[in-house]
Design an enzyme around this catalytic site. Structure first.
Site, short mmCIF file in Angstrom:
data_model
loop_
_atom_site.label_atom_id
_atom_site.label_comp_id
_atom_site.label_asym_id
_atom_site.label_seq_id
_atom_site.Cartn_x
_atom_site.Cartn_y
_atom_site.Cartn_z
N SER A 183 0.84 -1.19 0.00
CA SER A 183 0.00 0.00 0.00
C SER A 183 0.88 1.24 0.00
CB SER A 183 -0.94 -0.02 1.21
OG SER A 183 -1.86 1.05 1.16
N THR A 184 0.84 2.05 1.04
CA THR A 184 1.60 3.29 1.08
C THR A 184 3.08 3.04 0.86
OG1 THR A 184 0.00 4.10 2.71
CG2 THR A 184 2.02 5.39 2.39
N HIS A 209 -2.68 -1.02 -3.34
CA HIS A 209 -3.80 -0.12 -3.11
C HIS A 209 -3.61 1.14 -3.95
CE1 HIS A 209 -4.30 -2.00 1.16
NE2 HIS A 209 -4.84 -2.75 0.21
N MET A 302 0.10 1.11 5.24
CA MET A 302 -0.58 1.44 6.48
C MET A 302 -1.76 0.50 6.70
SD MET A 302 -1.96 5.17 7.66
CE MET A 302 -2.38 5.50 9.38
N ASP A 305 -4.39 -4.72 6.16
CA ASP A 305 -4.85 -5.53 5.04
C ASP A 305 -3.75 -6.50 4.60
OD1 ASP A 305 -6.56 -6.40 3.01
OD2 ASP A 305 -5.72 -4.98 1.56
#
Length: 362
Positions: A183-184, A209, A302, A305
């Site tokens: 993600s991030t 993401h 973050m 997930d």
């Protein structure tokens, strides 16, 4: 909760005013300044350095992407891009992510004030996530890239573990599959991993993401940089050696068995762990259908997930890795996986490609 200092850089006075009102709804956010362009931002930052910069792209005197690159080269600081992006502007969004932006929030061309007020939770969440990141760790040249080679391990790998939730097939398979969730900070991290891979390696499925409009262009950009083929996944695509399939934004992606082959299903559905695509959805399907023939890697991001899905993969016999804290932009998803006992060990970002390259293909 520690206070997060935010600097707003946007050439629209209305946007600056509304953004300030929106952000100050959160008790942990403090807007320390609003300026119309990057040159004014530089002067404002001499007095007080922000924790996060909320940055527009199209501005007078200096555009936001140029400012972002200069910032990351001199004093890396978490940046959230908030800009009007059309299909034509998708490349600009990817340029921002490649330059080090932590998040992208798309502004509409009409109804801007209403949008910003309605998107308050999205903006606040993005700024909090950015504040927790460490962009300096992904500056180009921090660490040398590995030069992995394809494995020469012998053939004869075990058949996948049969699970009650998996459709039973009389055909066994020795195909290997790598599932990656991030993600991030993942756009830059994936670039580091995929560009370091040799042309021949196990088939890869990825959930990053990312908003719906950007995954195809992101995959296309990586494809131009990598030896392997990288593209956005489509329903029914086969997972092939030397190829990476990236889940499309706004759709979940699952791996299924089709005889002795692996294919992906791309489906709509409700968000899982607030995300669509969700890493957990991908990892759980890999656990069910590939078992010990798989490698799972959870990377910077973050939230949590993917943690439970990675645990399912490990329980099914797959090898599992988590990016280590030192090389993560945000040590959230890997940390949650580690807490669950989902990962066998931590691994530095620049060592992940080598692990993938060593997987035997038969």
């Amino acid at each position: 909760m520690p206070e997060i200092k935010v600097l707003i850089v946007d050439d629209s006075a209305v946007v600056r005013q509304v953004m300030q009102q929106v952000l100050e709804q959160a008790p942990d956010l403090k807007v320390i300044g609003t300026v119309p362009d990057p040159l004014f931002a530089v002067e404002r930052m001499k007095r007080e350095w922000p924790d996060v910069i909320l940055l527009d792209v199209e501005m007078p005197r200096m555009d936001g992407i140029t400012f972002l690159r200069k910032l990351m080269a001199e004093r890396p600081t978490p940046v959230v891009i908030c800009s009007t992006l059309t299909a034509k502007g998708t490349q600009t969004c990817l340029d921002a992510l490649a330059a080090g932006a932590m998040h992208i929030v798309t502004k509409p061309t009409v109804g801007l004030k209403q949008f910003l007020q309605g998107a308050a939770s999205e903006l606040i969440h993005a700024i909090r996530a950015a504040a927790a990141s460490r962009p300096a760790l992904l500056r180009p040249g921090n660490r040398p890239r590995p030069t992995p080679t394809a494995s020469s391990s012998p053939a004869g790998a075990p058949a996948p573990l049969a699970l009650a939730s998996a459709p039973r097939s009389p055909l066994q398979t020795t195909d290997r599959i790598v599932a990656i969730g991030t993600s991030t900070g993942g756009t830059q991290a994936l670039e580091r991993v995929l560009t370091a891979l040799p042309r021949v390696c196990a088939g890869i499925v990825i959930v990053q993401h990312m908003p719906e409009a950007f995954t195809a262009a992101f995959a296309q950009r990586l494809n131009q940089m990598c030896q392997i083929e990288v593209r956005e996944a489509h329903d029914g695509d086969r997972v092939l050696a030397g190829q990476a399939l990236i889940a499309p934004g706004g759709r979940h992606m699952q791996v299924v068995r089709s005889g002795a082959q692996y294919r992906v299903e791309v489906r709509d559905g409700p968000p899982v762990n607030r995300h669509k695509p969700s890493v957990d959805v991908l990892f759980r399907s890999v656990a069910a259908h590939a078992g010990r023939n798989a490698l799972g890697v959870i990377m910077t991001g973050m939230g949590g997930d993917g943690a439970h899905g990675l645990k399912a993969m490990r329980d099914a016999g797959a090898h599992t890795l988590a990016q280590d804290e030192a090389s993560c932009v945000v040590y959230g998803m890997p940390q949650e996986a580690k807490k669950l006992g989902a990962s066998e060990r931590d691994i530095a970002l620049d060592d992940i490609a080598g692990e993938i390259a060593r997987i035997p293909l038969v």
